[in-house]
Enzyme design. Structure first.
Site, PDB file in Angstrom:
ATOM      1  CB  VAL A 191      31.381  33.082  59.074  1.00 15.16           C
ATOM      2  CG1 VAL A 191      32.604  33.417  58.227  1.00 15.16           C
ATOM      3  CG2 VAL A 191      31.254  34.063  60.229  1.00 15.16           C
TER       4      VAL A 191
ATOM      5  CE  LYS B 217      28.895  36.825  55.819  1.00 18.47           C
ATOM      6  NZ  LYS B 217      28.697  36.822  54.372  1.00 18.47           N
TER       7      LYS B 217
ATOM      8  N   GLY C  69      22.659  31.182  50.021  1.00 15.81           N
ATOM      9  CA  GLY C  69      21.620  30.363  49.390  1.00 15.81           C
ATOM     10  C   GLY C  69      20.884  29.586  50.462  1.00 15.81           C
TER      11      GLY C  69
END
Ligand code: NAP
Length: 438
Positions: free
Chosen positions: A133, A206, A308
Site C-alpha cells: 500500500v 489497497k 517505483g
C-alpha cells in the site's frame, strides 16, 4: 567480536522492485547486518528467465527458475513476482516451512489475504507487506503499531499514482480523460493496459488492506465498493474547480452507523470532490498520501512516492530488517490477529456529501421545485449556484445548477436524483459526485 548469525534470504522476482531489493541487500550488507544483528545473505533469486537483462548488475549464479527449492531452504522469503499463482503457493509453502515472508503483492492480499494470514498465525511467523500500500510510504506499520492504542475512525487515501497523475493533468490543463491517460502512458505512469488503475481495482485492493488494519477486522475485495475515473469529464473537473474543489480518486474506510443504528465500516473507492484547502488536495502528480482520523491522535497525514522500484524497495527492506531482527531476538513473531468483527456496510449505507450538476430550463419556480424534492427525501442543500447559458443559434436560455448537499445516505441521494430526473424542467443530470472534507 562475536561472529554474526547468517539468515538466508530468498528473493522471488527481479523486476522493477526485486532488482533494487537485490542491489540494496548486496551494497548495504554491512549496514543491514549492524541494524539486524545478523548477516542477510541473498541465497538466490527466482525468475522466469535467468538470462533476461536486469536493471542492475547482479551475480549470475544467484539466478534460478526453481523457486520451490529456493523457498525450502530460506529463513526469510521476499515475494516480488506479483500475480496470484505461483506467488500464493510459494508464500504458503514458505510460511509452513517456518520462514518469514515479505511481499508487495496487494492483488494477492486482497484476493486471498485471510488464507495467508491464517497460515502465518498457524506457523507463528511474520507476514509483512508494507510495500503493498502506497509504495515507499510507511503507512501500515503506523496504523498497526503506532496507532494500536487509539481508535481510527476514518482513512482517506490517494493510493494510486496513475489516477492521481491523470486527474491532476485534467485539473491543471483542462484535458479530457483520454488525453491525460495518453500523456500518463507516454511518461510511463500508466501501463499499456491501464484497466486496473483507471477502473479503481488497484486502489480497491489497497482499501481492503487499509480497512483490515484500521478496524481490526478482515475485509476482502468483495467488501469494497469500487468506481474508477473513466467517467470523470473535463466538464466535471472544471465545474469542481469553479466551486473550489479538486477531484481525487480516494480509497475510503470509515466507521459509520447506518439508518437502522447498526455500526459498520464503509470501504469504498470513487472519484471524490475535496475542498482545495484540504491537505489531500495538495497531493500532485503521481504522489500518494494517506489521511487518517483517530479519536485521540486527531488528524495525521502520510505523504510520499507510491511506486517505483527504489522507493518501493525501501519499504520491502524495512519489513525484512524488522522480521530478521525478531528472528535474531527469538520469542514469538508478531502475527496478524484481528480481534474486531465490524461488518462491512453496503454502499447504500455510506453517508457523505454530494455535488450534483443539473442542466435545467430557465423558468420561474424551477429552484423551488428542485429544493422541494431534496427536502422530501431528507437531503439538505448546503450550496446552490445557478449559471445562465444562451444557445447562440437557437437563442434559447438554459441554466446550469450546481448543488452541494450536507451529509446524506447514498440511498437518500439516489432517491433524490431519480425524483429530480422526473421533473419536466430538468434537461439532464450532468454529474453526481461524492464530496469529502466539507
Ligand atoms: P515486475 O517488474 O513485473 O517483475 C516481476 C518479476 O517476477 C520478474 O523478475 C519476473 O521474472 C518474476 N516472475 C514473474 N512470474 C514469475 C514466475 N511464474 N516464476 C518466477 N518468476 C516470476 O514486477 P514489479 O513491478 O517489480 O512488482 C513486483 C510486486 O511488487 C508486485 O506484486 C507489485 O504489485 C508490487 N509493487 C510494485 C510497485 C512498483 O512500483 N513496481 C509498487 C508497489 C508494489 P522475469 O524477469 O524472468 O520475467
Amino acid at each position: 567480536m562475536t561472529e554474526l548469525r547468517t539468515l538466508k534470504v530468498a528473493l522471488l522476482g527481479c523486476g522493477n522492485v526485486g532488482a533494487q531489493v537485490a542491489r540494496i541487500l548486496i551494497e548495504d550488507a554491512d549496514a543491514l547486518a549492524a541494524r539486524t544483528g545478523a548477516r542477510l545473505q541473498l541465497s538466490g533469486i527466482a525468475v522466469r528467465n535467468v538470462n533476461s537483462k536486469r536493471d542492475v548488475e547482479l551475480p549470475q549464479d544467484l539466478f534460478t527458475t526453481d523457486a520451490e527449492t529456493l523457498v525450502k531452504d530460506a529463513d526469510l522469503v521476499i515475494e516480488l513476482m506479483g500475480g496470484i499463482e505461483p506467488a500464493r503457493t510459494l508464500i504458503l509453502s514458505a510460511l509452513s516451512n517456518g520462514a518469514c515472508v515479505v511481499t508487495g503483492n496487494k492483488a494477492l492480499l486482497a484476493q486471498d489475504g485471510p488464507t495467508l494470514y491464517e497460515e502465518a498465525d498457524k506457523a507463528g511467523v511474520q507476514l509483512s507487506y508494507e510495500a503493498a500500500v502506497a509504495g515507499a510510504i510507511p503507512i501500515l506499520r503506523p496504523i498497526r503499531d503506532s496507532l494500536s492504542g487509539d481508535r481510527i475512525t476514518r482513512v482517506l487515501g490517494i493510493v494510486n499514482g496513475t489516477t492521481n497523475f491523470i486527474l491532476d493533468q485534467m485539473d491543471s490543463t483542462g484535458a479530457q480523460f483520454a488525453d491525460a491517460l495518453a500523456e500518463a502512458q507516454r511518461l510511463g505512469y500508466a501501463e499499456a493496459d491501464p484497466t486496473a488503475d483507471v477502473e479503481g481495482h488497484d486502489a480497491a485492493a489497497k482499501a481492503a488492506i487499509l480497512a483490515t488494519l484500521s478496524f481490526h477486522t478482515r475485509f476482502a475485495l468483495e467488501n469494497v465498493h469500487c468506481e474508477g475515473i473513466t467517467k470523470v469529464s473535463a466538464a466535471d473537473i472544471a465545474a469542481a474547480k469553479d466551486a473550489g474543489f479538486v477531484i481525487k480518486l480516494l480509497a475510503i474506510a470509515e466507521k459509520l452507523t447506518d439508518a437502522d443504528g447498526n455500526e459498520g465500516v464503509s470501504v469504498r473507492v470513487h472519484p471524490t470532490l475535496l475542498p482545495r484547502e484540504h491537505p489531500l488536495a495538495a497531493v500532485r502528480g503521481a504522489f500518494n498520501a494517506v489521511f487518517i482520523e483517530a479519536e485521540n491522535a486527531g488528524e495525521l497525514m502520510f505523504y510520499g512516492q507510491g511506486a517505483g522500484g527504489t522507493p518501493t524497495a525501501s519499504a520491502v527492506l524495512g519489513d525484512l530488517v524488522s522480521a530478521a531482527r525478531r528472528l535474531v531476538l527469538g520469542g514469538p513473531q508478531r502475527t496478524e490477529t484481528t480481534t474486531g468483527h465490524v461488518p462491512a456496510l453496503p454502499i447504500d449505507a455510506a453517508v457523505t456529501s454530494y455535488y450534483i450538476g443539473l442542466d435545467v430550463a430557465d423558468q420561474p419556480g424551477v429552484l423551488a421545485k428542485i429544493a422541494q424534492i431534496f427536502a422530501e427525501n431528507g437531503v439538505s442543500i448546503e450550496i446552490m449556484r445557478q449559471t445562465i447559458h444562451r444557445d447562440a443559434e437557437s437563442n434559447v436560455e438554459s441554466a446550469e445548477l450546481r448543488i452541494v448537499t450536507h451529509r446524506a445516505s447514498e440511498a437518500a441521494l439516489a432517491a433524490t436524483v431519480e425524483a429530480v430526473k422526473g421533473l419536466d424542467v430538468i434537461n439532464s443530470v450532468t454529474s453526481v459526485l461524492r464530496v469529502e472534507g466539507v
